[in-house]
Motif scaffolding. Structure first.
Motif, PDB file in Angstrom:
ATOM      1  N   ALA A 198       0.861  -1.178   0.000  1.00  0.00           N
ATOM      2  CA  ALA A 198       0.000   0.000   0.000  1.00  0.00           C
ATOM      3  C   ALA A 198       0.900   1.232   0.000  1.00  0.00           C
ATOM      4  O   ALA A 198       1.888   1.285   0.751  1.00  0.00           O
ATOM      5  CB  ALA A 198      -0.906   0.009   1.228  1.00  0.00           C
ATOM      6  N   ARG A 199       0.544   2.199  -0.845  1.00  0.00           N
ATOM      7  CA  ARG A 199       1.328   3.430  -0.943  1.00  0.00           C
ATOM      8  C   ARG A 199       0.377   4.629  -0.898  1.00  0.00           C
ATOM      9  O   ARG A 199      -0.591   4.691  -1.645  1.00  0.00           O
ATOM     10  CB  ARG A 199       2.148   3.459  -2.237  1.00  0.00           C
ATOM     11  CG  ARG A 199       3.246   2.395  -2.295  1.00  0.00           C
ATOM     12  CD  ARG A 199       4.350   2.706  -1.281  1.00  0.00           C
ATOM     13  NE  ARG A 199       5.425   1.733  -1.305  1.00  0.00           N
ATOM     14  CZ  ARG A 199       5.505   0.669  -0.538  1.00  0.00           C
ATOM     15  NH1 ARG A 199       4.524   0.412   0.330  1.00  0.00           N
ATOM     16  NH2 ARG A 199       6.539  -0.150  -0.610  1.00  0.00           N
ATOM     17  N   GLN A 200       0.720   5.595  -0.007  1.00  0.00           N
ATOM     18  CA  GLN A 200      -0.101   6.798   0.187  1.00  0.00           C
ATOM     19  C   GLN A 200      -1.586   6.423   0.305  1.00  0.00           C
ATOM     20  O   GLN A 200      -2.462   7.054  -0.302  1.00  0.00           O
ATOM     21  CB  GLN A 200       0.102   7.814  -0.948  1.00  0.00           C
ATOM     22  CG  GLN A 200       1.407   8.570  -0.887  1.00  0.00           C
ATOM     23  CD  GLN A 200       2.584   7.751  -1.411  1.00  0.00           C
ATOM     24  OE1 GLN A 200       2.545   7.245  -2.539  1.00  0.00           O
ATOM     25  NE2 GLN A 200       3.631   7.622  -0.609  1.00  0.00           N
ATOM     26  N   LEU A 201      -1.838   5.389   1.092  1.00  0.00           N
ATOM     27  CA  LEU A 201      -3.193   4.848   1.203  1.00  0.00           C
ATOM     28  C   LEU A 201      -4.021   5.662   2.191  1.00  0.00           C
ATOM     29  O   LEU A 201      -3.613   5.882   3.336  1.00  0.00           O
ATOM     30  CB  LEU A 201      -3.136   3.393   1.663  1.00  0.00           C
ATOM     31  CG  LEU A 201      -4.486   2.687   1.849  1.00  0.00           C
ATOM     32  CD1 LEU A 201      -5.202   2.538   0.510  1.00  0.00           C
ATOM     33  CD2 LEU A 201      -4.293   1.322   2.512  1.00  0.00           C
ATOM     34  N   ASN A 202      -5.190   6.094   1.727  1.00  0.00           N
ATOM     35  CA  ASN A 202      -6.191   6.733   2.575  1.00  0.00           C
ATOM     36  C   ASN A 202      -7.461   5.889   2.508  1.00  0.00           C
ATOM     37  O   ASN A 202      -7.898   5.503   1.416  1.00  0.00           O
ATOM     38  CB  ASN A 202      -6.496   8.154   2.098  1.00  0.00           C
ATOM     39  CG  ASN A 202      -5.255   9.018   2.027  1.00  0.00           C
ATOM     40  OD1 ASN A 202      -4.601   9.278   3.034  1.00  0.00           O
ATOM     41  ND2 ASN A 202      -4.908   9.465   0.823  1.00  0.00           N
ATOM     42  N   VAL A 203      -8.041   5.597   3.658  1.00  0.00           N
ATOM     43  CA  VAL A 203      -9.221   4.733   3.730  1.00  0.00           C
ATOM     44  C   VAL A 203     -10.362   5.516   4.361  1.00  0.00           C
ATOM     45  O   VAL A 203     -10.166   6.222   5.362  1.00  0.00           O
ATOM     46  CB  VAL A 203      -8.919   3.458   4.544  1.00  0.00           C
ATOM     47  CG1 VAL A 203     -10.157   2.573   4.623  1.00  0.00           C
ATOM     48  CG2 VAL A 203      -7.753   2.689   3.936  1.00  0.00           C
TER      49      VAL A 203
ATOM     50  N   CYS B  94     -15.462  10.412   6.008  1.00  0.00           N
ATOM     51  CA  CYS B  94     -14.366  10.535   6.979  1.00  0.00           C
ATOM     52  C   CYS B  94     -13.193   9.620   6.615  1.00  0.00           C
ATOM     53  O   CYS B  94     -13.397   8.446   6.311  1.00  0.00           O
ATOM     54  CB  CYS B  94     -14.857  10.194   8.382  1.00  0.00           C
ATOM     55  SG  CYS B  94     -16.176  11.283   8.967  1.00  0.00           S
ATOM     56  N   ALA B  95     -11.993  10.160   6.678  1.00  0.00           N
ATOM     57  CA  ALA B  95     -10.781   9.364   6.475  1.00  0.00           C
ATOM     58  C   ALA B  95     -10.437   8.657   7.776  1.00  0.00           C
ATOM     59  O   ALA B  95     -10.160   9.305   8.795  1.00  0.00           O
ATOM     60  CB  ALA B  95      -9.632  10.253   6.030  1.00  0.00           C
ATOM     61  N   ILE B  96     -10.464   7.325   7.752  1.00  0.00           N
ATOM     62  CA  ILE B  96     -10.135   6.533   8.934  1.00  0.00           C
ATOM     63  C   ILE B  96      -8.628   6.306   9.016  1.00  0.00           C
ATOM     64  O   ILE B  96      -8.043   6.292  10.099  1.00  0.00           O
ATOM     65  CB  ILE B  96     -10.871   5.168   8.889  1.00  0.00           C
ATOM     66  CG1 ILE B  96     -12.374   5.379   8.765  1.00  0.00           C
ATOM     67  CG2 ILE B  96     -10.537   4.334  10.117  1.00  0.00           C
ATOM     68  CD1 ILE B  96     -12.997   6.135   9.909  1.00  0.00           C
ATOM     69  N   LEU B  97      -8.003   6.119   7.869  1.00  0.00           N
ATOM     70  CA  LEU B  97      -6.562   5.911   7.777  1.00  0.00           C
ATOM     71  C   LEU B  97      -6.009   6.880   6.745  1.00  0.00           C
ATOM     72  O   LEU B  97      -6.655   7.150   5.724  1.00  0.00           O
ATOM     73  CB  LEU B  97      -6.242   4.474   7.351  1.00  0.00           C
ATOM     74  CG  LEU B  97      -6.663   3.366   8.312  1.00  0.00           C
ATOM     75  CD1 LEU B  97      -6.653   2.020   7.607  1.00  0.00           C
ATOM     76  CD2 LEU B  97      -5.735   3.334   9.522  1.00  0.00           C
ATOM     77  N   SER B  98      -4.824   7.387   6.986  1.00  0.00           N
ATOM     78  CA  SER B  98      -4.282   8.367   6.046  1.00  0.00           C
ATOM     79  C   SER B  98      -2.787   8.165   5.823  1.00  0.00           C
ATOM     80  O   SER B  98      -2.041   7.868   6.763  1.00  0.00           O
ATOM     81  CB  SER B  98      -4.546   9.795   6.537  1.00  0.00           C
ATOM     82  OG  SER B  98      -4.000  10.016   7.813  1.00  0.00           O
TER      83      SER B  98
ATOM     84  N   SER C  50     -10.327  -1.500   9.449  1.00  0.00           N
ATOM     85  CA  SER C  50     -10.506  -0.708   8.236  1.00  0.00           C
ATOM     86  C   SER C  50      -9.404  -0.999   7.226  1.00  0.00           C
ATOM     87  O   SER C  50      -9.652  -1.050   6.012  1.00  0.00           O
ATOM     88  CB  SER C  50     -10.529   0.787   8.574  1.00  0.00           C
ATOM     89  OG  SER C  50     -11.633   1.103   9.399  1.00  0.00           O
ATOM     90  N   LEU C  51      -8.174  -1.194   7.703  1.00  0.00           N
ATOM     91  CA  LEU C  51      -7.072  -1.513   6.800  1.00  0.00           C
ATOM     92  C   LEU C  51      -7.343  -2.827   6.079  1.00  0.00           C
ATOM     93  O   LEU C  51      -7.198  -2.917   4.843  1.00  0.00           O
ATOM     94  CB  LEU C  51      -5.756  -1.583   7.566  1.00  0.00           C
ATOM     95  CG  LEU C  51      -4.546  -2.056   6.760  1.00  0.00           C
ATOM     96  CD1 LEU C  51      -4.271  -1.120   5.591  1.00  0.00           C
ATOM     97  CD2 LEU C  51      -3.315  -2.196   7.652  1.00  0.00           C
TER      98      LEU C  51
END
Length: 253
Positions: free
Chosen positions: A3-8, A13-17, A41-42
């Motif tokens: 994963a690269r520059q992953l936003n979830v 709402c962004a849970i992971l950034s 979430s990941l």
């Protein structure tokens, strides 16, 4: 898997950034962190179940390049919430539940093949759930249901297994069985990713990914002293690590 520059995202709402994560092929990776860190979430993003942006690749191939069916063959997924019996029909047997894991290998409206039945039996035997095969899933205990759901995961026969809280409701003997078949899968070259709250089990993984407040805290080998220090810091110094035989264990401080 990378994963690269992953936003979830969950909704807006962004849970992971801004995550950059490497999942070693053919190894066991444990994702750990405090409650609300974004661990589930990941895994859901890696399974293609949540909205995300950035890059997720398998063997350098973007996740978006796989058809849904091919992705279902490539990745098997165990959801943290799958053990809720209310999600299943009253009449669905343990055997039929595990057969659902074979759907990616079946054609449209095709009946299960002999190979499908062999895979289902093997998976139920492996998780010590073969004797439960005729029983409705809703009539099983939490631990029995979890073993059936783990069998469904195994029946997919995928290269990558994503497991969110796979030890939920399992008693100590079946936790030990879980570790054994994890090793069996690794000898087959499978890639395993687990979310675990049981740090003593997470520390048996080859690779650790630590999350905190939606960010990557650290990733590294389970034997690296830097990984151990990062783990202690992840939990605000409230644990310490001790060597027990060949394994590391985390104890409250």
């Amino acid at each position: 898997m990378k994963a690269r520059q992953l936003n979830v995202y969950r909704g807006p709402c962004a849970i992971l950034s801004d995550l950059n994560i490497d999942i070693p092929q053919g190894k066991w990776t444990s994702v750990i962190g405090p409650n609300g860190a974004g661990k589930s979430s990941l895994l859901q993003a890696m399974a293609g179940l949540l909205k995300w942006d950035g890059s997720i690749t398998i063997d350098e191939v973007p996740l978006s390049a796989f058809t849904p069916k091919d992705l279902a063959k490539k990745i098997a997924w165990l959801d943290q919430g799958s053990n809720n019996s209310e999600e299943f029909d009253d009449s669905l047997s343990a055997y039929d539940t595990v057969m659902l894991g074979r759907i990616p290998h079946q054609g449209w409206l095709h009946l299960p093949s002999n190979a499908d039945h062999i895979s289902v039996e093997r998976a139920l035997q492996q998780t010590d759930a073969w004797h439960l095969r005729h029983r409705p899933l809703q009539q099983l205990s939490g631990g029995e249901r979890q073993r059936v759901l783990l069998a469904r995961l195994l029946a997919v026969d995928s290269d990558i297994l994503l497991m969110d809280e796979p030890l939920a409701n399992l008693d100590p003997p079946h936790q030990s069985d879980f570790l054994k078949w994890q090793n069996d899968l690794l000898t087959q070259g499978k890639t395993l990713v687990t979310v675990l709250h049981e740090i003593q089990f997470a520390l048996r993984a080859d690779h650790l990914v630590m999350l905190s407040k939606g960010k990557l805290h650290f990733q590294g080998s389970n034997q690296d002293p830097r990984t151990h220090q990062a783990l202690i810091e992840l939990f605000d110094g409230r644990i310490h690590l001790e060597k027990l035989g060949d394994d590391w264990v985390a104890l409250p401080k």
